[in-house]
Structures are given as C-alpha cells and as structure tokens.
Design a protein around this motif. Structure first.
Motif, PDB file in Angstrom:
ATOM      1  N   PRO A   1       0.820  -1.217   0.000  1.00 32.51           N
ATOM      2  CA  PRO A   1       0.000   0.000   0.000  1.00 32.51           C
ATOM      3  C   PRO A   1       0.854   1.267   0.000  1.00 32.51           C
ATOM      4  CG  PRO A   1       0.061  -0.943   2.187  1.00 32.51           C
ATOM      5  CD  PRO A   1       0.786  -1.908   1.280  1.00 32.51           C
ATOM      6  N   ASP A   2       0.273   2.331  -0.511  1.00 37.96           N
ATOM      7  CA  ASP A   2       0.879   3.646  -0.359  1.00 37.96           C
ATOM      8  C   ASP A   2       0.655   4.072   1.078  1.00 37.96           C
ATOM      9  OD1 ASP A   2       1.615   3.934  -3.044  1.00 37.96           O
ATOM     10  OD2 ASP A   2      -0.354   4.714  -3.579  1.00 37.96           O
TER      11      ASP A   2
ATOM     12  N   VAL B   1      -7.573   4.786   7.346  1.00 35.50           N
ATOM     13  CA  VAL B   1      -7.200   6.120   7.805  1.00 35.50           C
ATOM     14  C   VAL B   1      -7.146   6.088   9.329  1.00 35.50           C
ATOM     15  CG1 VAL B   1      -7.797   8.573   7.769  1.00 35.50           C
ATOM     16  CG2 VAL B   1      -8.413   7.121   5.813  1.00 35.50           C
TER      17      VAL B   1
ATOM     18  N   GLU C   1      -8.907   1.566   1.701  1.00 34.31           N
ATOM     19  CA  GLU C   1      -8.104   2.585   2.353  1.00 34.31           C
ATOM     20  C   GLU C   1      -8.342   2.515   3.862  1.00 34.31           C
ATOM     21  OE1 GLU C   1      -8.027   7.431   2.349  1.00 34.31           O
ATOM     22  OE2 GLU C   1      -8.263   6.397   0.436  1.00 34.31           O
TER      23      GLU C   1
ATOM     24  N   VAL D   1      -5.196  -3.710   0.446  1.00 40.79           N
ATOM     25  CA  VAL D   1      -5.097  -2.374   1.031  1.00 40.79           C
ATOM     26  C   VAL D   1      -4.271  -1.545   0.065  1.00 40.79           C
ATOM     27  CG1 VAL D   1      -4.320  -0.995   2.990  1.00 40.79           C
ATOM     28  CG2 VAL D   1      -5.252  -3.295   3.367  1.00 40.79           C
ATOM     29  N   ASP D   2      -4.901  -0.537  -0.500  1.00 43.07           N
ATOM     30  CA  ASP D   2      -4.240   0.319  -1.466  1.00 43.07           C
ATOM     31  C   ASP D   2      -3.518   1.473  -0.783  1.00 43.07           C
ATOM     32  OD1 ASP D   2      -3.680   0.993  -4.207  1.00 43.07           O
ATOM     33  OD2 ASP D   2      -5.124   2.625  -4.013  1.00 43.07           O
ATOM     34  N   THR D   3      -4.130   2.017   0.272  1.00 41.48           N
ATOM     35  CA  THR D   3      -3.593   3.219   0.907  1.00 41.48           C
ATOM     36  C   THR D   3      -3.801   3.176   2.407  1.00 41.48           C
ATOM     37  OG1 THR D   3      -4.256   4.465  -1.070  1.00 41.48           O
ATOM     38  CG2 THR D   3      -3.654   5.752   0.868  1.00 41.48           C
ATOM     39  N   VAL D   4      -2.772   3.608   3.139  1.00 44.31           N
ATOM     40  CA  VAL D   4      -2.872   3.846   4.579  1.00 44.31           C
ATOM     41  C   VAL D   4      -2.569   5.321   4.776  1.00 44.31           C
ATOM     42  CG1 VAL D   4      -1.904   3.354   6.865  1.00 44.31           C
ATOM     43  CG2 VAL D   4      -2.168   1.501   5.187  1.00 44.31           C
ATOM     44  N   VAL D   5      -3.499   6.032   5.418  1.00 42.14           N
ATOM     45  CA  VAL D   5      -3.324   7.458   5.675  1.00 42.14           C
ATOM     46  C   VAL D   5      -3.142   7.638   7.178  1.00 42.14           C
ATOM     47  CG1 VAL D   5      -4.318   9.772   5.462  1.00 42.14           C
ATOM     48  CG2 VAL D   5      -4.776   8.049   3.690  1.00 42.14           C
TER      49      VAL D   5
ATOM     50  N   THR E   1     -12.211   2.905   7.674  1.00 44.75           N
ATOM     51  CA  THR E   1     -11.856   2.137   6.483  1.00 44.75           C
ATOM     52  C   THR E   1     -12.832   2.487   5.373  1.00 44.75           C
ATOM     53  OG1 THR E   1     -13.205   0.259   7.215  1.00 44.75           O
ATOM     54  CG2 THR E   1     -10.851   0.198   7.741  1.00 44.75           C
TER      55      THR E   1
END
Length: 159
Positions: free
Chosen positions: A14-15, A92, A90, A50-54, A79
């Motif tokens: 993930p990013d 967060v 994603e 999971v593409d992105t974790v913020v 999520t």
C-alpha cells in the motif's frame, strides 16, 4: 458482477501517506511497522487489498467520520472499501485518538497502531463488531493476527 477477464489486482504494497509529522516522531520505523502489520493481516484474509494507509490527525478523521458516517467526532480508524475494480481499500488513522487510547490502555503507540491496522484490514474483509457475537469473532481474529506480529492480546486485559 464479475470483474472483467483483464482484471489485475493492484500491487500488494500500500501507499503510506503521512499527513501528521508526529507519526514519524512517535513510532520508530513507522513505514516498516505499517507494511508488516498489513502484510501479516492480509495473510490471514488474502482477498483483501489495502491500497492506501493514511496516517493523519484527529481533525481530518473527524471530518471524514462526519461526512461518511454521520458522526461528528474523531475516531481511531476509518476504512473505505474499494470504489471499483482494481482499486484497493483505504485505512485512515488518527494520531491523537490512538495516542490517548494507547496511554489509557498502557501500551505502546506502535502496538496500538498494529492493532488498528489489523482491525482495518478485517473491516475491509467485511468483519464488523456491532453485535456481541460479531465483536467476539473479530476480537479473536485480531488477537490471532497480532500474536503473529508479537503484539500482546489487546482484549485480555479488558476481560
């Protein structure tokens, strides 16, 4: 509806978007910990991407919580499920909320971060905790995954 035959899943890494610099200051080897937590959780639920974790602050999470859940208050993790084919979910996380919870539970911020990343992956897999039976099943899954990460069972002290 099935995805088209040309469907390709996104990369499994993930990013990680760090919006609050406090995350780096407070969690050693932050990116490594995030990626390991996601990887171990995904090994338990391999269909989740999971593409992105913020990693952000309470204010941003409160705005997202109000907009998407109708709850105008910060929360620890949100999520967002994939919006379409080939797009991963994603996760967060709110730094202030996690810090307060970790302090109240007398555990490290890094351990609490791992817990809530696992929690987020399970939510993306469709798990929920609105009913006691569902909550217990989700807690058991979390504790099994966290054991593989070397993180103590967060539910043991609560029982």
């Amino acid at each position: 509806m099935e995805p088209p035959s040309s469907y390709t899943a996104p990369a499994s890494t993930p990013d990680i978007i760090i919006e609050d610099r406090g995350w780096r200051r407070l969690v050693p080897r932050l990116e490594e910990r995030v990626l390991r937590s996601i990887r171990v959780a995904q090994s338990a639920v391999p269909d989740v991407i999971v593409d992105t974790v913020v990693l952000t602050d309470d204010r941003r999470v409160q705005r997202l919580n109000a907009r998407h859940r109708g709850r105008n208050k910060p929360t620890n993790v949100l999520t967002f499920e994939p919006a379409g084919w080939g797009v991963g979910g994603e996760i967060v996380l709110a730094l202030g909320q996690l810090r307060r919870e970790a302090a109240a539970e007398r555990k490290s911020l890094a351990q609490h971060l791992a817990h809530l990343l696992v929690h987020g992956v399970l939510h993306l897999d469709g798990e929920d905790h609105h009913h006691p039976g569902d909550a217990r099943r989700m807690e058991m899954a979390e504790s099994r995954i966290l054991a593989r990460l070397g993180v103590p069972n967060p539910w043991r002290a609560a029982r």
